[in-house]
Design an enzyme around this catalytic site. Structure first.
Site, PDB file in Angstrom:
ATOM      1  N   PRO A 148       0.600  -1.005   0.294  1.00  0.00           N
ATOM      2  CA  PRO A 148       0.359  -0.046   0.226  1.00  0.00           C
ATOM      3  C   PRO A 148       1.010   1.365   0.339  1.00  0.00           C
ATOM      4  O   PRO A 148       0.552   2.437   1.374  1.00  0.00           O
ATOM      5  CB  PRO A 148      -0.543  -0.295   1.337  1.00  0.00           C
ATOM      6  CG  PRO A 148       0.174  -0.967   1.801  1.00  0.00           C
ATOM      7  CD  PRO A 148       1.117  -1.413   1.308  1.00  0.00           C
ATOM      8  N   CYS A 149       1.702   1.574  -1.355  1.00  0.00           N
ATOM      9  CA  CYS A 149       1.957   3.151  -1.777  1.00  0.00           C
ATOM     10  C   CYS A 149       1.072   4.003  -1.295  1.00  0.00           C
ATOM     11  O   CYS A 149       1.789   5.665  -0.243  1.00  0.00           O
ATOM     12  CB  CYS A 149       3.376   3.183  -2.343  1.00  0.00           C
ATOM     13  SG  CYS A 149       2.309   2.644  -4.030  1.00  0.00           S
ATOM     14  N   HIS A 150       0.401   4.372  -1.299  1.00  0.00           N
ATOM     15  CA  HIS A 150      -1.455   4.902  -0.410  1.00  0.00           C
ATOM     16  C   HIS A 150      -0.873   5.864   0.674  1.00  0.00           C
ATOM     17  O   HIS A 150      -1.259   6.436   1.318  1.00  0.00           O
ATOM     18  CB  HIS A 150      -2.507   4.500  -1.286  1.00  0.00           C
ATOM     19  CG  HIS A 150      -2.822   3.655  -0.567  1.00  0.00           C
ATOM     20  ND1 HIS A 150      -2.595   2.132  -0.798  1.00  0.00           N
ATOM     21  CD2 HIS A 150      -3.928   3.578   0.182  1.00  0.00           C
ATOM     22  CE1 HIS A 150      -3.317   1.936  -0.716  1.00  0.00           C
ATOM     23  NE2 HIS A 150      -3.926   2.579   0.691  1.00  0.00           N
TER      24      HIS A 150
END
Length: 172
Positions: free
Chosen positions: A133-135
């Site tokens: 989850p780079c968000h």
């Protein structure tokens, strides 16, 4: 031994997602169409039609966007990463749903020598967004960047979906 990859297309609120799954697990996830995703993976992965192989990640993505899933169980094939980049992405994979860390916090959590500025570069080249989850990685003074979907707007929508951000009037 030749490795194979199977693709699916999943319609989501943030666009069509294309998971690419090898015998080992999810190797890539991106926006667009399966044909373009195969080209991005490069040579060495023969494409196969195998809906059973992609069924788990498709089911999990649908459940995630329906608000029914918080932890992805899909196995990950980390072959597109190595060294410090892999260490950082594996640390990111452990950042829980509904939370966020700064670039500097992720650098510290990873235990790598990568500085906060380098974390941003790694996030921009993450081959498996949403599941890894780079968000959930934000700047100390705002959301920071995002290279998937419609950019920062997609990041905002994902963080709102997870309850980290409050909905804007436009979302209501």
């Amino acid at each position: 031994m030749m490795t194979t990859v199977a693709f699916a297309e999943v319609s989501t609120p943030v666009g069509t997602l294309v998971p690419a799954v090898t015998e080992e697990g999810l190797v890539a996830l991106g926006w667009g169409r399966a044909m373009a995703a195969h080209e991005r993976l490069g040579p060495g992965l023969a494409e196969v039609h195998d809906p059973d192989r992609t069924a788990l990640v498709v089911s999990e993505l649908n459940a995630y966007f329906a608000g029914e899933l918080r932890v992805f169980e899909t196995p990950i094939d980390w072959r597109l990463t190595s060294g410090a980049r892999r260490v950082v992405l594996q640390a990111l994979h452990r950042v829980p749903y509904g939370t966020a860390v700064t670039y500097g916090e992720l650098a510290a959590r990873s235990g790598s020598a990568v500085l906060a500025r380098g974390i941003g570069s790694i996030m921009g080249s993450n081959p498996i967004p949403i599941v890894v989850p780079c968000h959930r990685v934000i700047a100390g003074n705002g959301l920071g960047g995002f290279s998937g979907g419609e950019g920062v707007e997609t990041k905002r929508r994902l963080l709102t979906h997870e309850g980290y951000l409050q909905p804007m009037l436009l979302d209501l």
